[in-house]
Write a protein that holds these residues in place. Structure first.
Motif, short mmCIF file in Angstrom:
data_model
loop_
_atom_site.label_atom_id
_atom_site.label_comp_id
_atom_site.label_asym_id
_atom_site.label_seq_id
_atom_site.Cartn_x
_atom_site.Cartn_y
_atom_site.Cartn_z
N ASP A 149 8.30 10.41 4.93
CA ASP A 149 7.59 11.47 5.66
C ASP A 149 6.10 11.26 5.41
O ASP A 149 5.53 11.73 4.43
CB ASP A 149 8.04 12.84 5.16
CG ASP A 149 7.50 13.98 6.03
OD1 ASP A 149 6.44 13.79 6.65
OD2 ASP A 149 8.14 15.05 6.05
N PHE A 150 5.45 10.55 6.33
CA PHE A 150 4.02 10.25 6.17
C PHE A 150 3.15 11.50 6.27
O PHE A 150 2.08 11.57 5.68
CB PHE A 150 3.58 9.23 7.21
CG PHE A 150 4.01 7.82 6.89
CD1 PHE A 150 3.64 7.22 5.71
CD2 PHE A 150 4.79 7.09 7.79
CE1 PHE A 150 4.02 5.92 5.40
CE2 PHE A 150 5.18 5.80 7.49
CZ PHE A 150 4.79 5.22 6.30
N LYS A 151 3.62 12.50 7.02
CA LYS A 151 2.86 13.74 7.16
C LYS A 151 2.67 14.41 5.81
O LYS A 151 1.58 14.87 5.47
CB LYS A 151 3.56 14.68 8.14
CG LYS A 151 2.79 15.95 8.42
CD LYS A 151 3.51 16.83 9.45
CE LYS A 151 2.72 18.11 9.72
NZ LYS A 151 3.42 18.98 10.71
N GLN A 152 3.76 14.47 5.03
CA GLN A 152 3.66 15.03 3.68
C GLN A 152 2.65 14.28 2.84
O GLN A 152 1.83 14.87 2.12
CB GLN A 152 5.02 14.95 2.97
CG GLN A 152 6.03 16.01 3.35
CD GLN A 152 7.23 15.94 2.42
OE1 GLN A 152 7.10 15.99 1.20
NE2 GLN A 152 8.42 15.82 3.00
N MET A 153 2.69 12.95 2.92
CA MET A 153 1.82 12.13 2.09
C MET A 153 0.35 12.32 2.46
O MET A 153 -0.52 12.37 1.58
CB MET A 153 2.22 10.65 2.24
CG MET A 153 3.62 10.35 1.77
SD MET A 153 3.99 8.58 1.80
CE MET A 153 2.98 8.00 0.43
N GLN A 154 0.08 12.44 3.75
CA GLN A 154 -1.29 12.65 4.18
C GLN A 154 -1.79 14.04 3.82
O GLN A 154 -2.92 14.21 3.33
CB GLN A 154 -1.41 12.44 5.69
CG GLN A 154 -1.42 10.97 6.09
CD GLN A 154 -1.82 10.77 7.53
OE1 GLN A 154 -1.22 11.35 8.44
NE2 GLN A 154 -2.83 9.95 7.77
N GLU A 155 -0.96 15.05 4.03
CA GLU A 155 -1.37 16.43 3.74
C GLU A 155 -1.69 16.62 2.27
O GLU A 155 -2.57 17.41 1.91
CB GLU A 155 -0.26 17.40 4.17
CG GLU A 155 -0.13 17.55 5.68
CD GLU A 155 0.99 18.49 6.08
OE1 GLU A 155 1.81 18.84 5.18
OE2 GLU A 155 1.07 18.86 7.27
N LYS A 156 -0.98 15.89 1.40
CA LYS A 156 -1.21 16.04 -0.03
C LYS A 156 -2.16 14.99 -0.60
O LYS A 156 -2.36 14.91 -1.81
CB LYS A 156 0.14 15.99 -0.77
CG LYS A 156 1.04 17.16 -0.38
CD LYS A 156 2.30 17.22 -1.24
CE LYS A 156 3.15 18.44 -0.88
NZ LYS A 156 4.34 18.57 -1.73
N GLY A 157 -2.74 14.19 0.28
CA GLY A 157 -3.79 13.28 -0.12
C GLY A 157 -3.35 11.98 -0.78
O GLY A 157 -4.17 11.31 -1.41
N ILE A 190 0.84 -1.21 0.00
CA ILE A 190 0.00 0.00 0.00
C ILE A 190 0.87 1.25 0.00
O ILE A 190 0.65 2.19 -0.76
CB ILE A 190 -0.94 0.00 1.23
CG1 ILE A 190 -1.98 -1.12 1.09
CG2 ILE A 190 -1.63 1.34 1.38
CD1 ILE A 190 -2.80 -1.36 2.34
N VAL A 191 1.89 1.25 0.87
CA VAL A 191 2.78 2.42 0.96
C VAL A 191 3.62 2.55 -0.31
O VAL A 191 3.85 3.66 -0.80
CB VAL A 191 3.68 2.33 2.21
CG1 VAL A 191 4.64 3.51 2.26
CG2 VAL A 191 2.82 2.30 3.47
N GLN A 192 4.08 1.43 -0.85
CA GLN A 192 4.85 1.45 -2.10
C GLN A 192 4.07 2.15 -3.20
O GLN A 192 4.59 3.04 -3.89
CB GLN A 192 5.19 0.02 -2.53
CG GLN A 192 5.88 -0.10 -3.88
CD GLN A 192 7.37 0.15 -3.84
OE1 GLN A 192 8.05 -0.26 -2.90
NE2 GLN A 192 7.90 0.81 -4.86
N GLN A 193 2.80 1.77 -3.37
CA GLN A 193 1.98 2.38 -4.40
C GLN A 193 1.75 3.86 -4.14
O GLN A 193 1.80 4.69 -5.06
CB GLN A 193 0.63 1.66 -4.50
CG GLN A 193 -0.25 2.13 -5.64
CD GLN A 193 0.40 1.94 -7.00
OE1 GLN A 193 0.76 0.82 -7.36
NE2 GLN A 193 0.58 3.02 -7.75
N ALA A 194 1.53 4.21 -2.87
CA ALA A 194 1.30 5.61 -2.51
C ALA A 194 2.53 6.47 -2.79
O ALA A 194 2.42 7.60 -3.26
CB ALA A 194 0.90 5.71 -1.04
#
Length: 238
Positions: free
Chosen positions: A73-81, A39-43
């Motif tokens: 940096d999961f925060k970046q990934m969440q903030e940008k959707g 899941i993270v790889q695809q994201a």
């Protein structure tokens, strides 16, 4: 009345057990490492495609170890959707893994750092720091190469040589030390197992990629290895 009392006690116990249950073992975190990794790889790949080739990594010093250098940096990934929720086994969610990127500019791979090995190494490092306060040289044990030594466990007040549980094989891996007293994990055992199953390497190259390419983990806190006479050996610096 007695039945009502038992029911109430059972309910309280369930509430407490829910609070005390380790975060990494709760039901929502029982998805396998491989599934969460996929899941993270695809994201991350979606992020790179959507952000003009950039990858979501935390800022680290240039001399940071290669497998700890590109933490996600999961925060970046969440903030940008790009990620709706964090993987339940991640450090950020109370789990025992850090997510890291290998080869961010080329064949990008998302892998895991087992923080249990980090903690085991840290505990030995604490003892080593105390020893260094009173002695000129680190607690060198037997010489392995010109640049690498075992750790003298007796000097550190340990009953036996320090080891780390391998995330690859669950074997107890030795801890070794360089000339500056910096500690590393010796992954020779895991690499020799990998060499029995694959010859996908070139003579003289660092073969740690055999572990990275075929498992969810990276050999954190490792030194480079090459192959001599079919066995993994430390790669000497020139």
């Amino acid at each position: 009345m007695k039945y009502t009392y038992l029911l109430a006690v059972s309910f309280v116990f369930l509430l407490l057990s829910g609070c005390m249950y380790p975060q990494s073992e709760r039901t929502e975190n029982q998805i396998s490492n491989e599934e969460q990794l996929a899941i993270v790889q695809q994201a991350v790949e979606d992020y790179r495609e959507g952000e003009d080739g950039l990858v979501p990594i935390q800022t680290k010093d240039s001399d940071t170890h290669i497998y700890e250098k590109y933490l996600i940096d999961f925060k970046q990934m969440q903030e940008k959707g790009y990620l709706s929720e964090l993987p339940g086994n991640s450090f950020e969610e109370g789990g025992v893994y850090q997510y890291t990127i290998v080869n961010p500019e080329d064949d990008l791979q998302v892998r895991l750092i087992d923080l249990q090995t980090t903690e085991q190494l840290r505990s030995v490092n604490v003892r080593l720091d105390v020893y260094r306060q009173e002695h000129t040289y680190p607690a060198y044990g037997q010489q392995i190469t010109d640049q690498i030594y075992t750790v003298d466990h007796e000097k550190l007040g340990l009953d036996e040589p320090p080891t780390v549980k391998s995330p690859f094989s669950q074997a107890d891996l030795p801890i070794v030390m360089d000339l500056d007293g910096k500690l590393y994990i010796d992954y020779s055992y895991d690499l020799n197992q990998a060499l029995e199953e694959s010859d996908n390497y070139e003579e003289g190259e660092d073969v740690r990629h055999l572990l990275v390419d075929n498992t969810p983990f990276v050999p954190a806190y490792s030194m480079p290895y090459t192959v001599e006479d079919g066995q993994a050996v430390f790669m000497e610096e020139e």
